[in-house]
Enzyme design. Structure first.
Site, PDB file in Angstrom:
ATOM      1  N   GLU A 139      -6.159 -10.725  -1.165  1.00  9.34           N
ATOM      2  CA  GLU A 139      -6.981 -10.515   0.041  1.00  9.34           C
ATOM      3  C   GLU A 139      -8.457 -10.453  -0.330  1.00  9.34           C
ATOM      4  OE1 GLU A 139      -5.557  -7.173   2.361  1.00  9.34           O
ATOM      5  OE2 GLU A 139      -3.474  -7.577   1.811  1.00  9.34           O
TER       6      GLU A 139
ATOM      7  N   GLU B 127       0.803  -1.236   0.000  1.00  8.52           N
ATOM      8  CA  GLU B 127       0.000   0.000   0.000  1.00  8.52           C
ATOM      9  C   GLU B 127       0.836   1.288   0.000  1.00  8.52           C
ATOM     10  OE1 GLU B 127      -2.631  -0.509   3.341  1.00  8.52           O
ATOM     11  OE2 GLU B 127      -3.470  -2.357   2.554  1.00  8.52           O
TER      12      GLU B 127
HETATM   13  O1  G3I Z   1      -2.574  -4.667  18.377  1.00  7.45           O
HETATM   14  C1  G3I Z   1      -3.773  -4.792  19.130  1.00  7.45           C
HETATM   15  C2  G3I Z   1      -3.578  -5.725  20.279  1.00  7.45           C
HETATM   16  O2  G3I Z   1      -2.604  -5.259  21.119  1.00  7.45           O
HETATM   17  C3  G3I Z   1      -4.910  -5.939  20.995  1.00  7.45           C
HETATM   18  O3  G3I Z   1      -4.781  -6.861  22.024  1.00  7.45           O
HETATM   19  C4  G3I Z   1      -5.972  -6.392  20.021  1.00  7.45           C
HETATM   20  C5  G3I Z   1      -7.338  -6.622  20.627  1.00  7.45           C
HETATM   21  O4  G3I Z   1      -8.298  -6.845  19.611  1.00  7.45           O
HETATM   22  O5  G3I Z   1      -6.071  -5.463  19.003  1.00  7.45           O
HETATM   23  C6  G3I Z   1      -4.876  -5.320  18.270  1.00  7.45           C
HETATM   24  O6  G3I Z   1      -5.145  -4.506  17.171  1.00  7.45           O
HETATM   25  C7  G3I Z   1      -5.578  -5.178  16.048  1.00  7.45           C
HETATM   26  C8  G3I Z   1      -4.755  -4.724  14.877  1.00  7.45           C
HETATM   27  O7  G3I Z   1      -5.180  -5.328  13.707  1.00  7.45           O
HETATM   28  C9  G3I Z   1      -3.285  -4.931  15.078  1.00  7.45           C
HETATM   29  O8  G3I Z   1      -2.646  -3.739  14.992  1.00  7.45           O
HETATM   30  C10 G3I Z   1      -7.041  -5.026  15.777  1.00  7.45           C
HETATM   31  O9  G3I Z   1      -7.839  -5.538  16.811  1.00  7.45           O
HETATM   32  C11 G3I Z   1      -7.392  -5.653  14.485  1.00  7.45           C
HETATM   33  O10 G3I Z   1      -8.749  -5.500  14.193  1.00  7.45           O
HETATM   34  C12 G3I Z   1      -6.510  -5.060  13.402  1.00  7.45           C
HETATM   35  O11 G3I Z   1      -7.008  -5.305  12.141  1.00  7.45           O
HETATM   36  C13 G3I Z   1      -6.226  -5.861  11.099  1.00  7.45           C
HETATM   37  C14 G3I Z   1      -5.898  -4.793  10.085  1.00  7.45           C
HETATM   38  O12 G3I Z   1      -5.262  -5.362   8.965  1.00  7.45           O
HETATM   39  C15 G3I Z   1      -5.022  -3.723  10.677  1.00  7.45           C
HETATM   40  O13 G3I Z   1      -4.530  -2.892   9.727  1.00  7.45           O
HETATM   41  C16 G3I Z   1      -7.063  -6.962  10.452  1.00  7.45           C
HETATM   42  O14 G3I Z   1      -7.204  -8.024  11.376  1.00  7.45           O
HETATM   43  C17 G3I Z   1      -6.405  -7.442   9.165  1.00  7.45           C
HETATM   44  O15 G3I Z   1      -7.305  -8.270   8.484  1.00  7.45           O
HETATM   45  C18 G3I Z   1      -6.085  -6.266   8.282  1.00  7.45           C
HETATM   46  O16 G3I Z   1      -5.466  -6.725   7.126  1.00  7.45           O
HETATM   47  C19 G3I Z   1      -5.144  -5.740   6.134  1.00  7.45           C
HETATM   48  C20 G3I Z   1      -3.994  -6.257   5.356  1.00  7.45           C
HETATM   49  O17 G3I Z   1      -2.931  -6.520   6.215  1.00  7.45           O
HETATM   50  C21 G3I Z   1      -3.565  -5.267   4.284  1.00  7.45           C
HETATM   51  N1  G3I Z   1      -4.657  -4.912   3.440  1.00  7.45           N
HETATM   52  C22 G3I Z   1      -5.820  -4.445   4.115  1.00  7.45           C
HETATM   53  C23 G3I Z   1      -6.284  -5.455   5.156  1.00  7.45           C
HETATM   54  C24 G3I Z   1      -7.512  -4.941   5.794  1.00  7.45           C
HETATM   55  O18 G3I Z   1      -7.305  -3.783   6.533  1.00  7.45           O
END
Ligand code: G3I
Length: 594
Positions: free
Chosen positions: A280, A172
Site C-alpha cells: 500500500e 493489521e
Molecule cells: O461505507 C461508507 C459508504 O456507505 C458511504 O456512502 C461513503 C461515502 O463516502 O463512505 C463509506 O465509507 C468509506 C469507508 O472507507 C468504507 O467503510 C469512506 O468514505 C472511506 O474514506 C473509507 O476509507 C478507506 C479506509 O481504508 C477505511 O478503513 C480508504 O478508502 C482505503 O484507502 C483505506 O485502505 C486501508 C487499507 O484497506 C488497509 N491499510 C490502511 C489503508 C488506509 O486506511
C-alpha cells in the site's frame, strides 16, 4: 536575464539530430516495463458503488500503461463483499478482476479478515448482542464466529480461485503498543484470541492451495512493531500454518521511516523465508517539496531493487494525489491531472536524479509561444537552429524553459564554435531576441556543487577564522565583532558559472539550538562577484532578514571571485556581532560546461 559571452569554444563533433528525435509527451516510460525484471508494479483502484471517482474507469489509461498488478481499494473488504450474512456482492470486485484479466494483470485480494470495514453481524450472537462486548464469551459464541469467518473465506476465496494470486488473509492484527503483541481492540482477537489468525490462513489455503497468503500490516518496518510481527510469524511458521508472505503496507512520509529501518525489516522478514509484498505504498510530502519526496521514493526503490529476490510485488495505494485516501499529503506519483510528478521520474531510473530521467525521456529545453503553448521540447544534445526551424517556425517562440540540472549553450556559429550565450535552469529566456543571433544549441546536463569547499577565504575582520565559514562544518563559524561592514572573499581559482548561494547564520549553530529565526541573524547582506578580485558587482541582496538560513537561487552568473558582504550584521541595531556557520556558493567551472 544574465547573458554570458564566453570565450570562443571549439566543438569537435557536430551532431545534427533529425526532427524525429524531438520528444513528445505521450512517450512516457512505463513503470511496469521498467521494473519487469524486478517485480510487478501494482496500484489500488476504487470501484465501490459509493466511490467518487471510480478510478478503474477514470484512470484506466494510466493503469494500463504503468501497472501490472491491481488491488481493490475497498470493494473486496468484508463489509462490502458480505454486508449481511449470506448476501455476497461480488459485482465491483469482478469488474476489477475482469479488467485485470483482459490486460494480463495480476490481482491481489484485500482483505479477508480485519478488525475494520467488517459488518457488525459477524460478531453478534443469535440474540443480536455483540459477542466481543460480553463479559463471558462461551464456546458456542466462539464457534459461531469461527464458522462465519471460515464461511466468508470459503465463499470469497473460491469465487476468485485461480484469478486472485495473492491474498491479504489477515490485516493489521498486531498492536501498536510495545506492551502487547496483538491488537487488543479487534473483535476477532477479543472473541477468538490469537487463534483467529492461524484459522484464517488454514482455511484460505484449504480453499485455494495455489494462492499466496499474506499477513499485511502498517508500521511493519518500525523496529518495535516489526519485532512483534516477526514473533507472531515465527509462531505461525513453527506450527506449520500456511503463511507465505508479509505485506509491508508502506504508508510513509518524506520524514520516515528511515532507509535503515526499511532495509533491516526487509532482511529480517526475508530471513523467515517469506516473500515480501509492498502492498500500500504512498509517501506523504506534507511540509516538504516534490523534489524531497522524489528523493525519498528514489532511495526506497533502490532498496526494493536490491532485495528483488524476496520482494515480489510493489503496489501503490492509488495513482493520483487527489484520489488518494491521503489527498492532504499528496503522496503519489501522479498529480490531479494524471501528469507525472518528480516522484515518478525518480523511480524511472534510480541511478539518476529525477530531473535527469525526465530530461532524457521528454526533453530538457522547451520552446513556448506567447500563449505559453509548448512548441517542442528538445532532448539533451546538439541542434542547429535550422533543424529546429524545420519543425516549427522560430518566429513563434516567445519563451524558453530549461529543465533543472541542464544548461543550454547557444552558439553563434552553426558548427558550434564562436561566441556563446549560456542559460541555466533558473533563467528566464528572452526567446526570439537571442535566437536571432545564434545558429546552434547544445543542451547538457551539469551538476552544480558547493564550489567553496576546499578553497581559500579572506576577510576584513577575524581573517584567521574566515575559512571556518567555508569548511563544510556547520559547527565552526566565522564570527567578526567590530564595526560593519564585514566581508569574506573566496578565490574560486578559475571562472565558474554560479546559480545559488546559501548562508547559515547564528541560529543554525549549536549554541542557538538550530533556531530557524532569531534576532542575532544578519539583517542586510549581499553576494558579490568579481573577475579580478578588485572590482565587485552585486548579484543578489538580502535586506531585513531574520532567518538563520537563507538559500537563494540566482540567475546564471560568471564569477572568478565571490564575496559575502554584510552591512548590517544582526537584526538588533546595537549588536555588531556576526556569526556565519557556513557560506556556500553552488556552481561549476566554466571549462566543464563546454
Ligand atoms: O461505507 C461508507 C459508504 O456507505 C458511504 O456512502 C461513503 C461515502 O463516502 O463512505 C463509506 O465509507 C468509506 C469507508 O472507507 C468504507 O467503510 C469512506 O468514505 C472511506 O474514506 C473509507 O476509507 C478507506 C479506509 O481504508 C477505511 O478503513 C480508504 O478508502 C482505503 O484507502 C483505506 O485502505 C486501508 C487499507 O484497506 C488497509 N491499510 C490502511 C489503508 C488506509 O486506511
Amino acid at each position: 536575464m544574465k547573458k554570458i559571452r564566453a570565450l570562443a569554444i571549439l566543438i569537435m563533433f557536430l551532431m545534427i539530430f533529425p526532427s524525429s528525435c524531438l520528444a513528445v509527451k505521450d512517450e512516457l516510460p512505463s513503470l511496469k516495463d521498467i521494473y519487469e525484471e524486478y517485480f510487478p508494479i501494482g496500484t489500488a483502484v476504487s470501484v465501490a458503488s459509493w466511490a467518487n471517482p471510480k478510478t478503474l474507469y477514470t484512470h484506466d489509461s494510466l493503469i494500463e500503461k504503468h501497472f501490472n498488478s491491481l488491488t481493490v481499494e475497498n470493494a473486496m473488504k468484508p463489509d462490502y463483499l458480505q454486508p449481511r450474512e449470506g448476501h455476497f456482492n461480488f459485482r465491483q470486485g469482478n469488474e476489477v478482476v475482469d479488467f485485470a484479466e483482459s490486460k494480463n494483470m495480476l490481482v491481489r485480494g484485500h482483505t479477508l479478515v480485519w478488525h475494520a470495514q467488517t459488518a457488525d453481524w459477524f460478531f453478534k450472537d443469535n440474540e443480536g448482542r455483540r459477542i466481543d462486548e460480553k463479559e463471558e464469551i462461551t464456546e458456542s459464541d466462539r464457534q459461531l464466529v469461527i464458522g462465519r469467518m471460515e464461511a466468508h473465506i470459503e465463499r470469497v476465496v473460491s469465487e476468485y480461485k485461480g484469478r486472485i494470486y495473492a491474498w491479504d488473509v489477515v490485516n493489521e492484527a498486531i498492536s501498536d503498543s510495545p506492551n502487547v503483541i496483538y491488537r487488543q481492540d479487534s473483535p476477532w482477537y477479543k472473541i477468538l484470541g490469537e487463534d483467529f489468525i492461524k484459522l484464517a490462513f488454514i482455511k484460505a489455503h484449504e480453499v485455494d492451495p495455489d494462492a499466496k497468503l499474506f499477513y499485511n500490516d502498517y508500521g511493519a518496518v518500525n523496529p518495535n512493531k516489526r519485532d512483534r510481527i516477526i514473533k507472531m510469524l515465527e509462531g505461525l511458521i513453527a506450527e506449520g500454518v500456511p503463511v507465505h508472505g508479509i505485506g509491508i503496507q508502506g504508508h510513509w512520509s518524506v520524514e520516515g521511516p528511515s532507509f535503515e529501518d526499511i532495509e533491516r525489516a526487509i532482511q529480517m522478514y526475508a530471513d523467515l523465508g517469506l516473500e515480501i509484498h509492498i502492498t500500500e505504498l504512498d509517501v506523504g510530502m506534507k511540509g516538504y517539496t516534490e523534489e524531497e519526496q522524489a528523493q525519498y521514493y528514489r532511495e526506497i526503490f533502490k532498496i526494493f531493487k536490491k532485495y528483488s529476490d524476496v520482494i515480489t510485488n510493489v503496489t501503490f495505494w492509488g495513482m493520483t494525489d487527489n484520489t488518494s485516501w491521503r489527498a492532504d499529503v499528496d503522496p503519489l506519483l501522479f498529480d490531479k491531472n494524471q501528469e507525472p510528478k518528480p516522484a515518478f521520474w525518480a523511480i524511472v531510473n534510480t541511478d539518476n536524479p529525477w530531473y535527469v530521467n525526465k530530461a532524457e525521456c521528454i526533453g530538457a529545453l522547451a520552446f513556448r509561444n506567447s500563449a505559453g503553448k509548448e512548441l517542442v521540447t528538445l532532448l539533451p544534445g546538439k541542434y542547429t537552429l535550422n533543424d529546429i526551424n524545420s519543425v516549427f517556425s522560430l518566429e513563434e517562440v516567445a519563451r524558453l524553459e530549461l529543465q533543472k540540472g541542464y544548461v543550454a549553450i547557444f552558439h553563434e556559429s552553426e558548427d558550434f564554435t564562436g561566441d556563446t550565450y549560456t542559460y541555466i535552469s533558473t533563467d528566464e529566456f528572452d526567446g526570439l531576441d537571442m535566437l536571432n543571433k545564434v545558429k546552434g544549441v547544445n543542451i547538457k546536463h551539469v551538476e552544480f556543487n558547493n564550489i567553496l569547499l576546499g578553497k581559500t577565504a579572506e576577510a576584513n575582520v577575524a581573517a584567521d577564522r574566515a575559512e571556518r565559514a567555508i569548511d563544510g562544518n556547520s559547527n565552526s563559524s566565522w564570527s567578526p565583532n567590530a564595526q560593519a561592514p564585514y566581508w569574506l572573499t573566496v578565490d574560486l581559482e578559475e571562472t565558474h558559472l554560479i546559480n545559488r548561494w546559501v548562508v547559515k547564520l547564528h541560529g543554525t549553530g549549536p549554541l542557538a539550538g538550530a533556531n530557524p529565526d532569531g534576532p542575532f541573524n544578519a539583517a542586510d547582506y549581499k553576494l558579490q562577484v568579481s573577475t579580478d578580485g578588485v572590482n565587485w558587482y552585486d548579484i543578489d541582496t538580502v535586506t531585513g532578514n531574520t532567518a538563520s538560513f537563507t538559500d537563494r537561487n540566482i540567475k546564471s552568473t560568471e564569477a572568478r571571485y565571490v564575496r559575502l558582504y554584510v552591512t548590517r550584521p544582526t537584526s538588533l541595531d546595537f549588536n555588531q556581532k556576526l556569526v556565519v556557520y557556513e557560506f556556500e556558493v553552488y556552481g561549476i567551472p566554466l571549462t566543464n560546461i563546454f
